[in-house]
Enzyme design. Structure first.
Site, PDB file in Angstrom:
ATOM      1  N   LYS A 257      -6.669  -1.894 -11.044  1.00 59.21           N
ATOM      2  CA  LYS A 257      -6.873  -3.189 -11.282  1.00 59.21           C
ATOM      3  C   LYS A 257      -7.442  -3.410 -12.518  1.00 59.21           C
ATOM      4  O   LYS A 257      -7.079  -4.270 -13.231  1.00 59.21           O
ATOM      5  CB  LYS A 257      -8.045  -3.616 -10.106  1.00 59.21           C
ATOM      6  CG  LYS A 257      -7.187  -3.474  -8.839  1.00 59.21           C
ATOM      7  CD  LYS A 257      -8.213  -3.818  -7.607  1.00 59.21           C
ATOM      8  CE  LYS A 257      -9.191  -2.601  -7.256  1.00 59.21           C
ATOM      9  NZ  LYS A 257      -8.256  -1.749  -6.363  1.00 59.21           N
TER      10      LYS A 257
ATOM     11  N   ARG B 188      -0.718  10.823  -2.162  1.00 63.03           N
ATOM     12  CA  ARG B 188      -0.711   9.235  -2.915  1.00 63.03           C
ATOM     13  C   ARG B 188       0.821   9.321  -3.512  1.00 63.03           C
ATOM     14  O   ARG B 188       1.378  10.433  -3.915  1.00 63.03           O
ATOM     15  CB  ARG B 188      -1.740   9.383  -4.012  1.00 63.03           C
ATOM     16  CG  ARG B 188      -3.030   9.031  -3.370  1.00 63.03           C
ATOM     17  CD  ARG B 188      -3.900   8.763  -4.447  1.00 63.03           C
ATOM     18  NE  ARG B 188      -3.870   7.528  -5.046  1.00 63.03           N
ATOM     19  CZ  ARG B 188      -4.645   6.509  -4.868  1.00 63.03           C
ATOM     20  NH1 ARG B 188      -5.457   6.704  -3.867  1.00 63.03           N
ATOM     21  NH2 ARG B 188      -4.639   5.339  -5.396  1.00 63.03           N
TER      22      ARG B 188
ATOM     23  N   GLU C 229      -8.609  -2.607   1.266  1.00 63.10           N
ATOM     24  CA  GLU C 229      -9.969  -3.507   0.719  1.00 63.10           C
ATOM     25  C   GLU C 229      -9.133  -4.589   0.155  1.00 63.10           C
ATOM     26  O   GLU C 229      -8.513  -4.424  -0.841  1.00 63.10           O
ATOM     27  CB  GLU C 229     -10.371  -2.652  -0.255  1.00 63.10           C
ATOM     28  CG  GLU C 229     -11.892  -2.164  -0.064  1.00 63.10           C
ATOM     29  CD  GLU C 229     -12.500  -1.302  -0.937  1.00 63.10           C
ATOM     30  OE1 GLU C 229     -11.991  -0.289  -0.997  1.00 63.10           O
ATOM     31  OE2 GLU C 229     -13.249  -1.975  -1.811  1.00 63.10           O
TER      32      GLU C 229
HETATM   33  P1  ATP Z   1      -6.579   1.136  -5.268  1.00 60.95           P
HETATM   34  O1  ATP Z   1      -7.875   1.675  -5.561  1.00 60.95           O
HETATM   35  O2  ATP Z   1      -5.498   1.691  -5.890  1.00 60.95           O
HETATM   36  O3  ATP Z   1      -6.386  -0.198  -4.777  1.00 60.95           O
HETATM   37  P2  ATP Z   1      -7.348   2.123  -2.738  1.00 60.95           P
HETATM   38  O4  ATP Z   1      -7.369   3.499  -2.029  1.00 60.95           O
HETATM   39  O5  ATP Z   1      -8.817   1.541  -2.944  1.00 60.95           O
HETATM   40  O6  ATP Z   1      -6.521   2.069  -3.886  1.00 60.95           O
HETATM   41  P3  ATP Z   1      -6.978   0.464  -0.350  1.00 60.95           P
HETATM   42  O7  ATP Z   1      -6.812  -0.914  -0.841  1.00 60.95           O
HETATM   43  O8  ATP Z   1      -8.340   0.546   0.077  1.00 60.95           O
HETATM   44  O9  ATP Z   1      -6.626   1.239  -1.605  1.00 60.95           O
HETATM   45  O10 ATP Z   1      -6.038   1.139   0.450  1.00 60.95           O
HETATM   46  C1  ATP Z   1      -5.545   0.960   1.601  1.00 60.95           C
HETATM   47  C2  ATP Z   1      -4.621   2.081   2.145  1.00 60.95           C
HETATM   48  O11 ATP Z   1      -3.864   2.292   1.130  1.00 60.95           O
HETATM   49  C3  ATP Z   1      -5.762   3.190   2.257  1.00 60.95           C
HETATM   50  O12 ATP Z   1      -5.162   3.919   3.377  1.00 60.95           O
HETATM   51  C4  ATP Z   1      -5.042   4.126   1.021  1.00 60.95           C
HETATM   52  O13 ATP Z   1      -5.143   5.407   1.437  1.00 60.95           O
HETATM   53  C5  ATP Z   1      -3.578   3.603   0.889  1.00 60.95           C
HETATM   54  N1  ATP Z   1      -3.290   3.760  -0.595  1.00 60.95           N
HETATM   55  C6  ATP Z   1      -3.783   3.321  -1.713  1.00 60.95           C
HETATM   56  N2  ATP Z   1      -3.032   3.880  -2.769  1.00 60.95           N
HETATM   57  C7  ATP Z   1      -2.319   4.790  -2.539  1.00 60.95           C
HETATM   58  C8  ATP Z   1      -1.102   5.141  -3.189  1.00 60.95           C
HETATM   59  N3  ATP Z   1      -1.261   5.467  -4.422  1.00 60.95           N
HETATM   60  N4  ATP Z   1      -0.502   6.199  -2.451  1.00 60.95           N
HETATM   61  C9  ATP Z   1      -0.405   6.074  -1.001  1.00 60.95           C
HETATM   62  N5  ATP Z   1      -1.286   5.378  -0.384  1.00 60.95           N
HETATM   63  C10 ATP Z   1      -2.093   4.463  -1.097  1.00 60.95           C
HETATM   64 MG    MG Z   2     -10.489   1.386  -1.881  1.00 60.96          MG
HETATM   65 MG    MG Z   3      -7.789  -1.104  -3.155  1.00 61.92          MG
END
Ligand code: ATP
Ligand code: MG
Ligand code: MG
Length: 556
Positions: free
Chosen positions: A266, A256, A28
């Protein structure tokens, strides 16, 4: 590639052993990527590469309230930095029209309805808190006929509803024990009526639950890999693709990667940046990927680390020291060595009549690094920490009457006298002579006269505790006041110029795809630490960051 050959990811492949494999990395664009994302990137891209397939970088841009242009660019650069090349860069918003058409299909199949309930009402329908407070039921809107739903959905599309007064909900299975099947929202009108940069004409937006599985389907993703928070979503993911009779990708979930002793959310990072606690989102004390890059950690070391941890369904919480150990091992064989003095004091060696040149290998571990010349001048500079005014038992560096070795120099030296500043009490200079008789117990680093002056930043953990968020008063009360020491008078030998020219230094480990920029000027400062050039460097002033210490827990 052990990660793909065996274990969890091998099982995932065996469940659907197809060729070509197509995966996606779907961030995202609402923030900077962090260390956890590196794991997801390594898995998504690595899995496809291992099986001879390809990976799409897809921006999941369905929430215009949160998205910013800088994040798109940063994410593209970081994927490249890690050495991966997407087969295509796509945007969920590219598919808004197609998603809209499919939403209408779903309504026609009597599997979606426009609902006007508010948050509280929806919560009650879903059985209250955690679904445990009462029976689940559907609202009257679920009874609307197809015509009414189509008409209202068109009205949502045309902007005839205020934010949060109309949703498209999927008619799933409220008897199912899985909350992800309780008539999830498929379309919503954003709170602030924010315009979507790439799709300004749209007034309602599809949710993650509606979008992700369908775009995976459009892009013919074979294995849709995500983190375990999405396990319950798997059922709705499969339900929607089945209901619409479209191509069905396979979603599987891995654990994760979290880092202890730091924060990664964030909202919290924003407080540190805006509060001036750190130098920015890429401050080397943080664990965003731009920070890790700025600190000089090679992408290959980060990937080696992810690989070492392996992939299972369990969440991994790693300690910073463990990560640094991998980085240290990686650097040991991949960067040249130089002499650097953090806090210099001059030592005049009376026996030196004229400058000599000594030939010094860049790496004692690998002759491929070659050699360079170091001038051995009458006055050299050593680190203040390597001199004592009074000799004591068990001390093996320089002191009056005591002999120490100088790395790569022709002879050991013995201090004969020193001068002090009367005001500050600090040593201002040492006089020494050669001592060809004594075999020194210790060799110290030094630099010749006219060496290069620079600023060196030694960073340490930003937080005092392992879990800053649980500290009383919050993580802001847990800031380590000594998280950065700056040396402004440091000196480095001239070999630095060559190291800088040749960067990124020919490496022997890993692939280093997009590794470019000042931070690729990496070296070991003998007896001090591993360093990289900081992006604050200018033509007139070089700034270094410590990548990692030479040994775990070294106090420097
Ligand atoms: P965050 O809220 O920490 O930014 P998110 O889940 O919103 O994380 P996105 O930016 O939507 O993350 O993530 C893109 C991809 O990265 C998704 O497939 C997510 O599952 C993976 N991802 C995010 N955080 C982690 C993590 N801590 N370990 C492994 N994979 C992750
Ligand atoms: Mg997300
Ligand atoms: Mg994210």
């Amino acid at each position: 590639d052990a990660m793909f050959k065996q274990g969890f990811l091998n099982e995932v492949y065996k469940e659907r052993p197809v060729k070509p494999v197509i995966t996606r990395f779907p961030p995202e664009p609402n923030g900077y990527l962090h260390m956890g994302h590196a794991k997801a990137i390594a898995i998504d891209f690595g899995f496809a590469r291992y099986h001879g397939g390809e990976t799409i970088l897809r921006f999941d841009d369905t929430n215009p309230d949160e998205e910013k242009e800088v994040y798109f660019e940063s994410i593209i650069n970081l994927v490249k930095w890690l050495g991966f090349t997407p087969s295509a860069i796509t945007y969920s918003s590219d598919y808004f029209q197609k998603l809209f058409e499919l939403a209408k299909e779903l309504i026609k199949k009597d599997k979606a309805y426009v609902c006007h309930c508010n948050e509280t009402e929806i919560k009650l329908q879903r059985g209250g808190k955690e679904g445990k407070e009462g029976p689940r039921y559907r609202c009257k809107h679920a009874e609307q006929d197809v015509e009414t739903n189509l008409k209202k959905f068109q009205d949502m599309h045309d902007g005839k509803y205020e934010p949060q007064t109309a949703f498209l909900r999927m008619k799933q299975d409220i008897e199912n024990g899985n909350p992800q099947m309780w008539d999830l929202a498929a379309y919503r009108i954003p709170k602030n009526k924010t315009q979507h940069v790439r799709a300004p004409e749209w007034k309602m937006f599809p949710t993650y639950d509606f979008t992700h599985c369908l775009v995976d389907s459009f892009e013919k993703i074979t294995h849709s890999l995500c983190t375990t928070e999405f396990i319950l979503s798997r059922e709705s993911y499969e339900w929607l693709n089945k209901s619409l009779e479209v191509y069905e990708p396979m979603q599987r979930e891995f654990g994760r990667l979290n880092v202890s002793g730091t924060i990664m959310s964030k909202r919290d990072l924003k407080k540190l940046v805006e509060g001036g606690v750190v130098r920015g989102w890429d401050d080397p004390r943080l664990y965003t990927l731009i920070a890790i890059r700025r600190r000089g950690i090679p992408p290959g070391a980060l990937l080696a680390f992810v690989n070492e941890l392996g992939v299972t369904t369990a969440k991994t919480v790693i300690q910073i020291v463990r990560f640094e150990q991998t980085v240290r091992r990686y650097l040991e064989f991949t960067v040249p060595r130089l002499m650097l003095v953090l806090d210099p004091i001059p030592v005049t060696i009376e026996d030196v009549e004229e400058t000599q040149e000594v030939e010094v290998p860049y790496s004692p571990k690998d002759p491929k690094f070659g050699t360079h010349k170091v001038r051995f001048t009458k006055t050299v500079y050593i680190d203040r920490a390597d001199f004592r005014e009074d000799d004591i038992k068990g001390y093996f560096r320089l002191a009056p009457g005591k002999t120490v070795g100088l790395l790569n120099a022709p002879h050991p030296i013995k201090a004969t006298s020193f001068t002090k500043d009367e005001v500050t009490g600090k040593v201002t200079g040492v006089t020494a002579v050669f001592d060809k008789e004594t075999k020194p117990k210790t060799y110290i680093q030094w630099v010749p006269d006219n060496s290069i002056k620079l600023e060196v930043r030694i960073q340490r953990p930003l937080f005092k505790s392992d879990d800053p968020k649980t500290v009383e008063g919050g993580f802001m009360n847990d800031i380590n006041p000594d998280s950065e020491t700056v040396y402004t008078e440091a000196l480095i030998e001239e070999g630095f110029n060559e190291v800088r020219q040749k960067a990124p230094w020919p490496v022997t480990a890993g692939e280093e795809g997009g590794d470019s920029g000042p931070e690729t000027v990496r070296f070991q400062a003998m007896r001090v630490a591993y360093f990289a050039m900081d992006s604050d460097s200018t033509d007139d002033k070089i700034v270094l960051n410590r990548i990692v210490s030479l040994k775990e827990d070294s106090g420097k």
